[in-house]
Structure formats: structure tokens, C-alpha cells
Design a protein around this motif. Sequence first.
Motif, mmCIF file in Angstrom:
data_model
loop_
_atom_site.group_PDB
_atom_site.id
_atom_site.type_symbol
_atom_site.label_atom_id
_atom_site.label_comp_id
_atom_site.label_asym_id
_atom_site.label_seq_id
_atom_site.Cartn_x
_atom_site.Cartn_y
_atom_site.Cartn_z
ATOM 1 N N VAL A 283 1.340 10.542 -3.273
ATOM 2 C CA VAL A 283 0.248 9.868 -2.572
ATOM 3 C C VAL A 283 -1.071 10.121 -3.296
ATOM 4 N N GLU A 284 -1.222 11.339 -3.835
ATOM 5 C CA GLU A 284 -2.466 11.682 -4.520
ATOM 6 C C GLU A 284 -2.739 10.776 -5.716
ATOM 7 N N GLU A 285 -1.713 10.208 -6.309
ATOM 8 C CA GLU A 285 -1.902 9.344 -7.470
ATOM 9 C C GLU A 285 -2.617 8.040 -7.129
ATOM 10 N N LEU A 286 -2.632 7.666 -5.847
ATOM 11 C CA LEU A 286 -3.233 6.385 -5.477
ATOM 12 C C LEU A 286 -4.700 6.334 -5.873
ATOM 13 N N HIS A 287 -5.434 7.423 -5.653
ATOM 14 C CA HIS A 287 -6.849 7.447 -6.050
ATOM 15 C C HIS A 287 -6.968 7.287 -7.561
ATOM 16 N N GLU A 288 -6.126 7.970 -8.298
ATOM 17 C CA GLU A 288 -6.162 7.894 -9.756
ATOM 18 C C GLU A 288 -5.858 6.473 -10.251
ATOM 19 N N ILE A 289 -4.857 5.842 -9.638
ATOM 20 C CA ILE A 289 -4.467 4.520 -10.128
ATOM 21 C C ILE A 289 -5.522 3.472 -9.776
ATOM 22 N N THR A 290 -6.138 3.557 -8.579
ATOM 23 C CA THR A 290 -7.167 2.579 -8.239
ATOM 24 C C THR A 290 -8.384 2.742 -9.152
ATOM 25 N N ALA A 291 -8.727 3.987 -9.456
ATOM 26 C CA ALA A 291 -9.832 4.204 -10.397
ATOM 27 C C ALA A 291 -9.476 3.651 -11.771
ATOM 28 N N GLY A 292 -8.228 3.835 -12.176
ATOM 29 C CA GLY A 292 -7.787 3.320 -13.463
ATOM 30 C C GLY A 292 -7.787 1.798 -13.511
ATOM 31 N N LEU A 293 -7.441 1.161 -12.380
ATOM 32 C CA LEU A 293 -7.462 -0.296 -12.335
ATOM 33 C C LEU A 293 -8.874 -0.833 -12.540
ATOM 34 N N VAL A 294 -9.834 -0.205 -11.912
ATOM 35 C CA VAL A 294 -11.227 -0.660 -12.035
ATOM 36 C C VAL A 294 -11.757 -0.388 -13.445
ATOM 37 N N ARG A 295 -11.359 0.747 -14.024
ATOM 38 C CA ARG A 295 -11.772 1.009 -15.410
ATOM 39 C C ARG A 295 -11.195 -0.044 -16.360
ATOM 40 N N ALA A 296 -9.945 -0.406 -16.128
ATOM 41 C CA ALA A 296 -9.292 -1.388 -17.000
ATOM 42 C C ALA A 296 -9.854 -2.784 -16.803
ATOM 43 N N ALA A 297 -10.270 -3.077 -15.553
ATOM 44 C CA ALA A 297 -10.754 -4.419 -15.223
ATOM 45 C C ALA A 297 -12.029 -4.286 -14.396
ATOM 46 N N PRO A 298 -13.190 -4.138 -15.030
ATOM 47 C CA PRO A 298 -14.445 -3.876 -14.305
ATOM 48 C C PRO A 298 -14.827 -4.954 -13.301
ATOM 49 N N ALA A 299 -14.332 -6.171 -13.450
ATOM 50 C CA ALA A 299 -14.681 -7.230 -12.493
ATOM 51 C C ALA A 299 -13.918 -7.099 -11.183
ATOM 52 N N LEU A 300 -12.962 -6.203 -11.145
ATOM 53 C CA LEU A 300 -12.101 -6.041 -9.966
ATOM 54 C C LEU A 300 -12.827 -5.295 -8.860
ATOM 55 N N ARG A 301 -12.670 -5.769 -7.615
ATOM 56 C CA ARG A 301 -13.196 -5.055 -6.446
ATOM 57 C C ARG A 301 -12.032 -4.751 -5.505
ATOM 58 N N ILE A 302 -11.732 -3.464 -5.350
ATOM 59 C CA ILE A 302 -10.629 -3.041 -4.479
ATOM 60 C C ILE A 302 -11.019 -3.298 -3.023
ATOM 61 N N THR A 303 -10.144 -3.996 -2.284
ATOM 62 C CA THR A 303 -10.446 -4.306 -0.879
ATOM 63 C C THR A 303 -9.552 -3.562 0.103
ATOM 64 N N GLY A 304 -8.454 -2.973 -0.369
ATOM 65 C CA GLY A 304 -7.586 -2.252 0.558
ATOM 66 C C GLY A 304 -6.454 -1.559 -0.177
ATOM 67 N N THR A 305 -5.939 -0.505 0.444
ATOM 68 C CA THR A 305 -4.789 0.216 -0.107
ATOM 69 C C THR A 305 -3.855 0.598 1.046
ATOM 70 N N ALA A 306 -2.592 0.721 0.730
ATOM 71 C CA ALA A 306 -1.598 1.183 1.700
ATOM 72 C C ALA A 306 -0.474 1.851 0.940
ATOM 73 N N VAL A 307 0.114 2.879 1.539
ATOM 74 C CA VAL A 307 1.296 3.509 0.953
ATOM 75 C C VAL A 307 2.439 3.410 1.946
ATOM 76 N N SER A 308 3.639 3.402 1.416
ATOM 77 C CA SER A 308 4.817 3.244 2.257
ATOM 78 C C SER A 308 5.272 4.585 2.807
ATOM 79 N N LEU A 309 5.449 4.636 4.113
ATOM 80 C CA LEU A 309 6.013 5.813 4.749
ATOM 81 C C LEU A 309 7.534 5.838 4.581
ATOM 82 N N ARG A 310 8.122 4.646 4.511
ATOM 83 C CA ARG A 310 9.553 4.518 4.254
ATOM 84 C C ARG A 310 9.824 3.117 3.713
ATOM 85 N N THR A 311 10.676 3.050 2.709
ATOM 86 C CA THR A 311 11.117 1.771 2.169
ATOM 87 C C THR A 311 12.517 1.487 2.699
ATOM 88 N N TYR A 312 12.661 0.321 3.328
ATOM 89 C CA TYR A 312 13.939 -0.059 3.924
ATOM 90 C C TYR A 312 14.748 -0.977 3.015
#
Length: 333
Positions: A283-312
Motif C-alpha cells: 500500500v505504501e508504494e501508492l504514494h511513490e507511484i502517483t508521485a512518479g506518474l506526475v514526474r513522468a507526465a507533468p500535465a497529469l492531475r491526479i483526481t483519485g486513488t483506491a486500493v483493493s482490499l480483496r481481488t475476486y
Amino acid sequence: MSLIHALQIVPRASWTQLSTVLGAGPDTLARRWEHLTAGGYAWTSLLIARRGGESALYGWVELECTADTAEAIAIELSGDPRTLGVHAVTGGADLVLLLIAPDLPALDAYVTGRVRRLPGVLRARTQVVTRMHNRPYRARLEQLTPAQARLLTEVGALERREGPRARVAAQAPQVTDLDRRLVAELAGDARRSAAELARQCGTSESTVRRRLDVLVAGGALHHHCQPAPRFSGRPVWAMVTAQVAPQDEAATVAALTRVRRTQVITSVTGPHNLALAMWLGSVEELHEITAGLVRAAPALRITGTAVSLRTYKIGAQVLGPDGRRMHHVRPEA
């Protein structure tokens, strides 16, 4: 994991072909794969991606459910051929679904006639995927050395040059009734032999091979070979929604496809125009990956995040509470 990576590159290669690269005997590789698949630790599957010139239509659906009904709804929907992903998530929704349908009327019929009518569903928000920027299930484990991966790629290229596929025009094929029966058989195990498929579908081995060559050459199939996420080192599914100005979308998507953990990148309708899905180590990687996405694509604006509690469910595969594959759901004919 090296065996899974090899099968991601050449999904229907023989054990003998794989043994020359992986350094283990064909019988050893076959036994290892049997252990992985029988235990639900890995699988290989084929699904139809295109029918003639038309790509399959995808949609993301967020469900809000009454208290204590989300699990029952997730289990119920995991049994439907229309669902390619069922995740219980954090955030504003209880469940996130990835749906597949031949067209908009079929997608609407499924959402309104099936999903919304389930007891406990309070609200269903649908976002139609207007473009799939990278094909699902293409992410690889990267366990082989570059030299091994290159050798396997050459094996696949040799098969294409020498086999019936070499005589097939690389154009979008018309999917026949036989093709749909073949894919229904291969959804649970993409390594089933041509002889077995021929017996099951009442045709010849040469016809089976020819039709699979046509479908693969025309880009009509999604192949995916992967470990059960809980045992892969990347057990956490996450979704990131984002907004980008239309004039910046092409450059932004190109930059995002170079971020290795973004497994699925989609343009969508609705309050944001991009939805990205990925598998993370924690779960901790989510902050790292969203920051990395914005660094890779500066025009990007993150509007929401969600993580899966369980995959069915992933693709056609239904996962149990322990994260292992239980069974697969046959695609609709």
C-alpha cells in the motif's frame, strides 16, 4: 517465476523449446507448471479482444453497496462472463468492476438489467473506456535475463515464419462460432493441445492450429499468463484516476506507458478522462507511484486513488479468499 515469464513471451511453446532456454528438462518444466496451475498459484488464459474490425468495449463500474452485502455481490458478479475484474476497494466505492461487452447496448443491458438489480446495490457509476492504451495482461515479471528473453522471442518469431501463421494476413479476422468455442476452452488453460481442442470442438487439429494462427496474427486475442497476485511480490491492486487536457493527452499517455507498473491505461468518459490500474508491492508504494506518474507526465492531475482490499476475479479467473485461483468462467459464445 522464470517459467511464468517465459510463458508470457511464448505462451504455447513446447516444454522442449522452453528447456533449451531455462536450463531444465522438459519433464521438469511440465511438472513445475502442473504444480503451479493445480495449486492455483499461476495460470495461462486466452480471451477474445476483437471481433472483426471492432475491438471489444470495456467499462469501469464503481458500485456502492449496503452494509454487509459487498462480498456477496462480488462473488455473484465474479461468476459472470461480462466481468474481467472484480475488486473490493477503499475510497468512495465498495467495488470496482472491469466489464467487457461487444457494444454499448450490450454494456447498458448488463449494467441496468443485471448489476443494478442485485440486492444491496445502491448506486452504479459507469465510465466507458473510449481507448485502451496498452493491452491488458501484457505486464511481464522480468525474471529472465535479457539474453534468455531474446532467445525466447526468436523462438516465437521462428514459429511465426515457419508455421501456418506466416501465410495469414495480419488483419482483423472475423471471429467464427468455432473460434468462440476454441476461446471458451482456452480461457481456463491456454496451453491445451490442438489435439485436445480438436476433439472437444469436433474439428481437425490442422483447423484448430489455422484458426488460432489467424486470431493471433490479427490481434484478436488477449493472452495472459501470470501468478496469483498474492504470491507474485505485487499483491496490491490499485486504481488511479486522473485528468489531463485534451491537447496534452497523447504525450501524457506516451509517458505513462513507460512507467513499468502501470498495467492498464484507459481513456474514459466521466469526471476524469484517464483511469490507470496497476499491481503494487505494498500500500505504501501508492504514494511513490502517483508521485512518479506526475514526474513522468507533468500535465497529469491526479483526481483519485483506491486500493483493493480483496481481488475476486482477474480476467476469466476467480480467486479464493487465500488469493489462489479457484476456477475460471467460460466466456460467452
